[in-house]
Design an enzyme around this catalytic site. Structure first.
Site, mmCIF file in Angstrom:
data_model
loop_
_atom_site.group_PDB
_atom_site.id
_atom_site.type_symbol
_atom_site.label_atom_id
_atom_site.label_comp_id
_atom_site.label_asym_id
_atom_site.label_seq_id
_atom_site.Cartn_x
_atom_site.Cartn_y
_atom_site.Cartn_z
ATOM 1 N N ASP A 216 0.842 -1.200 0.000
ATOM 2 C CA ASP A 216 0.000 0.000 0.000
ATOM 3 C C ASP A 216 0.884 1.259 0.000
ATOM 4 O O ASP A 216 0.611 2.215 -0.724
ATOM 5 C CB ASP A 216 -0.937 -0.028 1.214
ATOM 6 C CG ASP A 216 -1.842 1.184 1.230
ATOM 7 O OD1 ASP A 216 -2.735 1.264 0.375
ATOM 8 O OD2 ASP A 216 -1.630 2.089 2.080
ATOM 9 N N LYS A 220 1.470 4.153 -2.951
ATOM 10 C CA LYS A 220 1.359 5.605 -2.738
ATOM 11 C C LYS A 220 2.623 6.317 -3.221
ATOM 12 O O LYS A 220 2.553 7.389 -3.826
ATOM 13 C CB LYS A 220 1.105 5.889 -1.264
ATOM 14 C CG LYS A 220 -0.300 5.474 -0.827
ATOM 15 C CD LYS A 220 -0.455 5.471 0.673
ATOM 16 C CE LYS A 220 -1.882 5.095 1.055
ATOM 17 N NZ LYS A 220 -2.035 4.722 2.460
HETATM 18 N N1 LIG Z 1 -5.021 0.941 4.104
HETATM 19 C C1 LIG Z 1 -4.652 2.284 3.822
HETATM 20 C C2 LIG Z 1 -5.878 3.089 3.621
HETATM 21 C C3 LIG Z 1 -5.589 4.393 3.024
HETATM 22 O O1 LIG Z 1 -4.990 4.520 1.961
HETATM 23 C C4 LIG Z 1 -3.871 2.859 4.986
HETATM 24 O O2 LIG Z 1 -3.860 2.200 6.010
HETATM 25 O O3 LIG Z 1 -3.265 3.923 4.841
#
Ligand SMILES: N[C@@H](CC=O)C(=O)O
Ligand SMILES: NC(=O)C1=CN([C@@H]2O[C@H](COP(=O)(O)OP(=O)(O)OC[C@H]3O[C@@H](n4cnc5c(N)ncnc54)[C@H](OP(=O)(O)O)[C@@H]3O)[C@@H](O)[C@H]2O)C=CC1
Ligand code: NA
Length: 357
Positions: A216, A220
């Protein structure tokens, strides 16, 4: 008055909250005309979709069919009325439809990271489709949920500032976990119990392993890198140097529930890391860095002194993102606040919708 017609795909945690916030905008130019869950579609351009949308959707006799919905949405685009698809899924199949939507003149708003952090081929197709029709894609909530991260970065780049480095805590889940778990004390709650709390609070991805493996955050960082300058040098988020926290024995477990059932087996392993950090007077934090000057993009668990801002100023699901630029130097521009959760994520999605007005 020109209208913005809104079709929502994905009515889970963020999707439901988005609908609630959208329906409470007063004197709205927005008209909610379609909903699609993973099983049902409701297309209702003439009869209003109301706060009883769950019943309206479950009463719909139409199976989910996004391609046929796309054709009907296309037919509603006029010179004055915009149509926007709001993708609140985390689906790769839905991500693959962005070029079609944008080249059909449909705007796209989303918290889904996959379209912008997967293969560069898809990303380039999205950019080209958007350019070909002028239909926009807006993705504020893909980084830092509702926090103004994408808009801040775009403003910096657009006005000619040079980004030297972006660093910070980019995951609400990882932030929550380590704020609770690693406080400088050698003891505390078990690792599996705080991961479970993060899930209950709605911070985690649909499969929490997507947070713990660092993907994740890698996604980003890919989005931020590409927002600074689109380049195939990061072919996908998988090219980001990422240190996963998933014990090898739990790799590839298909469902979140199975993953949670086995996570406690590894509590002792995480406890040893906490103890080691505490012995050095440090805390553990999962951080990410984008450094265009060195061509470096990486994510991993680091140790910080208990006096460092990552240790003292973060609580809950807070993200903290520091933009080091030519103008913001030597002191960075800092954005901090809740970086996950339904309310703040849906707010970021709704704020993008207002940008279309
Ligand atoms: N799972 C992600 C949700 C937001 O993008 C996080 O924990 O940051
Ligand atoms: N939660 C948060 O704090 C944040 C989330 N995000 C992003 O927001 C998005 C949504 O997250 P969240 O609401 O938490 O996740 P949820 O799992 O609660 O919701 C996702 C929804 O998408 C639906 N869905 C999946 N595939 C399809 C499809 N092909 N067509 C229609 N619907 C589909 C799922 O339905 P079903 O369950 O039936 O499969 C589910 O209801 C994700 O991309 C996430 O990364 C971004 C920032 C913060
Ligand atoms: Na954001």
């Amino acid at each position: 008055m020109s209208k913005i017609r809104v079709a929502v795909i994905g009515v889970g945690l963020v999707g439901s909250e988005f609908i609630k916030q959208l329906l409470s905008v007063r004197g709205s130019q927005f008209q909610l005309i379609a909903l699609t869950s993973s099983t049902r579609t409701l297309f209702s351009p003439d009869t209003p979709i109301t706060s009883s949308w769950k019943t309206q959707l479950s009463n719909s006799t139409e199976n989910a069919d996004v391609k046929s919905l796309t054709e009907r949405l296309k037919a509603l685009v006029t010179l004055t009325d915009k149509v926007v698809v709001v993708d609140n899924t985390s689906s790769d199949d839905i991500a693959a439809l962005y070029p079609l939507w944008l080249s059909s003149g449909l705007h796209v708003i989303t918290p889904n990271k996959k379209p912008f952090s997967g293969s560069y081929t898809l990303y380039e197709a999205i950019l080209n489709a958007s350019k070909s029709t002028g239909a926009r894609y807006l993705n504020e909530s893909t980084v830092g949920a509702g926090l103004p991260i994408i808009s801040t970065l775009k403003d910096l780049v657009m006005t000619g500032d040079k980004v030297l480095k972006i660093e910070g805590v980019f995951s609400g889940t990882m932030s929550y976990i380590f704020n609770q778990y690693s406080t400088g004390s050698p003891d505390g709650p078990s690792f599996s119990s705080v991961v479970s709390e993060a899930r209950q609070k709605g911070y985690t991805e649909p499969h929490p392993a997507d947070d713990l493996n660092g993907f994740d955050v890698a996604r980003k960082l890919t989005i931020l890198s590409r927002t600074i300058a689109p380049s195939p040098s990061i072919y996908s988020f998988a090219s980001v140097e990422t240190a996963s926290l998933i014990p090898p024995a739990l790799e590839g477990i298909p469902t979140g529930d199975e993953f949670f059932a086995r996570l406690p087996e590894f509590d002792a392993q995480f406890d040893a890391m906490r103890k080691e950090a505490a012995k050095e007077g440090k805390v553990l934090r999962f951080v990410g860095v984008v450094d265009p000057t060195k061509g470096e993009v990486k994510a991993g668990l680091e140790k910080y002194p208990t006096t460092h801002p990552f240790a003292t100023s973060l609580g809950g699901s807070d993200n903290i993102i520091m933009f080091h630029t030519e103008r913001y130097s030597p002191r960075p521009l800092i954005v901090q606040g809740a970086g996950a959760g339904a309310a703040v994520t849906a707010m970021g999605v709704l704020s993008d919708l207002f940008k279309l007005l």
